[in-house]
Design a protein around this motif. Structure first.
Motif, PDB file in Angstrom:
ATOM      1  N   ARG A  28     -18.236  33.881  47.478  1.00 32.14           N
ATOM      2  CA  ARG A  28     -16.982  34.215  47.918  1.00 32.14           C
ATOM      3  C   ARG A  28     -16.020  34.994  47.244  1.00 32.14           C
ATOM      4  N   ALA A  56     -17.277  38.500  47.389  1.00 34.38           N
ATOM      5  CA  ALA A  56     -16.862  39.076  48.552  1.00 34.38           C
ATOM      6  C   ALA A  56     -15.410  39.568  48.521  1.00 34.38           C
ATOM      7  N   LYS A  57     -14.555  38.558  48.067  1.00 34.65           N
ATOM      8  CA  LYS A  57     -13.132  39.113  47.838  1.00 34.65           C
ATOM      9  C   LYS A  57     -13.132  40.114  47.119  1.00 34.65           C
ATOM     10  N   GLU A  98     -15.153  42.583  46.321  1.00 34.50           N
ATOM     11  CA  GLU A  98     -15.904  43.794  47.201  1.00 34.50           C
ATOM     12  C   GLU A  98     -14.575  44.337  48.179  1.00 34.50           C
ATOM     13  N   ALA A  99     -14.116  43.291  48.989  1.00 34.81           N
ATOM     14  CA  ALA A  99     -13.223  43.725  49.818  1.00 34.81           C
ATOM     15  C   ALA A  99     -11.755  44.418  49.373  1.00 34.81           C
ATOM     16  N   LEU A 151     -12.950  47.983  48.354  1.00 39.85           N
ATOM     17  CA  LEU A 151     -13.056  48.986  49.454  1.00 39.85           C
ATOM     18  C   LEU A 151     -11.733  49.181  49.871  1.00 39.85           C
ATOM     19  N   ARG A 152     -10.725  48.214  49.995  1.00 42.80           N
ATOM     20  CA  ARG A 152      -9.447  48.494  50.574  1.00 42.80           C
ATOM     21  C   ARG A 152      -8.667  49.246  49.733  1.00 42.80           C
TER      22      ARG A 152
END
Length: 513
Positions: free
Chosen positions: A59, A62-63, A65-66, A69-70
């Protein structure tokens, strides 16, 4: 004690022992099961904890990486917005410039229209002044404007024609001088650019091989055999992808023939090494010398020319390996000797001199690869150094008009040379093309104004044109010769060169009473 009690007691003891062993095993098994259950419970709990830890890590990853990307998308969007803003500013600036240029062009257009109106007014005033001057000039001179123009044009045309004729004469003289000076440079340049392509048939020999394996033996270790061969013969040996063949290339036909014989001998013998190459080339050179001597003696026998110096006989034999436009030079020389002798007998000239000069006229071609100058002048030097008669020496030097011809025999040798070289079949030319060339020469000459008669003579090597003297002056005759030569050069194909001679004859006849 009763005897039957003993077996019973033993049986009961055995059963008791077995039951105790069973209980012991059952207790041990129960203990093992309990221990395994405890371990399984611990493992399950550990696995559950590890799974929860992995889920938490995934988790978090993923946070992260997000977030990345943002941030990246926001940076790209920001860059695109900046580019759009810049493009927008450039477009606005360009629109401003276009608007300013449009305004400026409108102002210029207005100024030009005003200027055109002023020019039209001025032209109208100038035209009125010119008309007034024309009327005044016509009144004073008594001639109309058209008559004055025609008279002025006639005078100007006459002056221009005289000046043009003078310029043409000067240009022709200067061109001749310039041509003599640049001829050697042009020829040298043309040979460097085109010699390999245009002279391939007469400068290369192909030697067949029994197999492609022989190419490696010809080259030798690190190329020592091919270097030794080229050094001994003076000929380039080309080993390429041609199957079962090699090429000998060189401008000297005698060296090329020596190289061909030597290489053929080496291939048939099979022993190829530098020492063997030198021996074979020496023997081939001796063989060629014998062949040249035999060919020269045969030529003197056929023509009936005797008393030649041995070196002259050798050089004659050397011509056997030389070609000119596909014609064997020795056979050509023999033919010229027969023709010159026959014509000398018919016109009462010295037959022996004509035949001897005809046989030797191209002797310079035997050594023109080794000396500078034309083959005619080289042949003159060779003949003079071998104590040939002066009449023969002169005919050799003059057969291409490099010196003025002073004897009948010289003219006969030149004519025989032209006949032998330009007759149908002598130089790969069919009878049909030969006749078409003669007809084409006369047709081109007759197409010019002022031509009276024309003849293609010397087997098509010269075009002689008679012009009408009352219509063609001396300057125009030179111009006609130049124009005819240019037409022939651009419209016809022919070997060698064609001489154009324009003759203008004026006769003044009076009678004494």
């Amino acid at each position: 004690m009763h005897t039957w009690l003993i077996p019973a007691i033993v049986t009961v003891a055995a059963v008791l022992i077995a039951w105790l062993a069973y209980r012991s095993k059952l207790a041990a098994a129960q203990e093992i099961i309990e221990r395994d259950r405890a371990e399984a419970t611990a493992i399950r709990a550990s696995a559950q904890e590890q799974l929860e830890a992995d889920r938490r890590e995934l988790r978090l990853a993923a946070k992260e990486e997000a977030l990345k990307l943002r941030e990246q998308v926001e940076a790209e969007i920001k860059g695109q917005r900046d580019e759009l803003e810049k493009a927008k500013r450039r477009l606005e600036e360009r629109e401003d410039r276009i608007e300013r240029m449009t305004t400026e062009l409108d102002n210029r257009a207005k100024n030009l229209r005003n200027r055109e109106k002023e020019i039209e007014n001025q032209e109208q005033r100038v035209q009125e002044l010119l008309d007034e001057q024309d009327r005044e000039l016509q009144r004073v001179s008594g001639m109309t404007r058209q008559e004055a123009r025609e008279m002025l044009l006639a005078q100007v045309e006459e002056e221009i024609e005289q000046d043009a004729n003078q310029i043409v004469r000067q240009a022709v003289a200067k061109a001749q001088e310039e041509g003599d000076r640049k001829a050697n440079e042009i020829i040298a340049w043309a040979i460097q650019r085109c010699a390999v392509d245009h002279t391939a048939e007469s400068t290369v020999s192909v030697v067949p091989l029994p197999s492609d394996d022989m190419k490696g033996r010809i080259i030798g270790r690190e190329g020592r055999n091919i270097r030794a061969f080229e050094q001994a013969t003076g000929v380039d040996l080309i080993v390429d992808d041609t199957p079962e063949a090699v090429v000998l290339s060189g401008f000297d036909p005698v060296r090329r023939e020596i190289a061909r014989i030597s290489l053929t001998t080496l291939i048939s013998d099979g022993r190829i090494h530098p020492g063997r190459i030198e021996e074979t080339v020496a023997r081939a050179r001796e063989e060629i010398e014998e062949k040249m001597k035999a060919a020269g003696e045969q030529a003197t026998f056929e023509t009936g020319v005797s008393g030649l110096h041995p070196e002259m006989v050798r050089l004659l034999g050397k011509l056997h390996f030389r070609t000119s436009y596909g014609q064997n030079v020795l056979k050509h020389s023999i033919e010229v000797a027969h023709l010159a002798g026959a014509m000398a007998g018919e016109c009462g000239a010295r037959v022996a001199i004509a035949r001897r000069a005809g046989l030797l006229h191209d002797i310079g071609k035997a050594v023109d690869y080794e000396r500078d100058g034309s083959h005619a002048l080289i042949g003159m030097e060779i003949a003079r150094s071998r104590q040939e008669p002066e009449a023969v020496v002169h005919a050799i030097a003059a057969h291409h008009e490099e010196i003025p011809m002073e004897s009948v025999e010289a003219f006969l040798v030149q004519a025989a040379d032209a006949i032998s070289a330009a007759r149908p079949g002598a130089r790969r030319e069919t009878l049909e093309s030969y006749l078409k060339r003669l007809e084409g020469l006369e047709t081109i000459a007759r197409s010019f104004q002022g031509v009276d008669k024309c003849y293609a003579i010397q087997a098509g090597r010269e075009l002689r044109v008679m012009v009408k003297p009352e219509r063609v002056d001396d300057v125009t005759a030179h111009r006609l010769a130049k124009q005819m030569a240019e037409r022939i050069q651009s419209e016809m194909e022919y070997p060698g060169q064609i001489r154009v001679t324009v003759i203008r004859e004026t006769r003044a006849i009076e009678y004494a009473q």
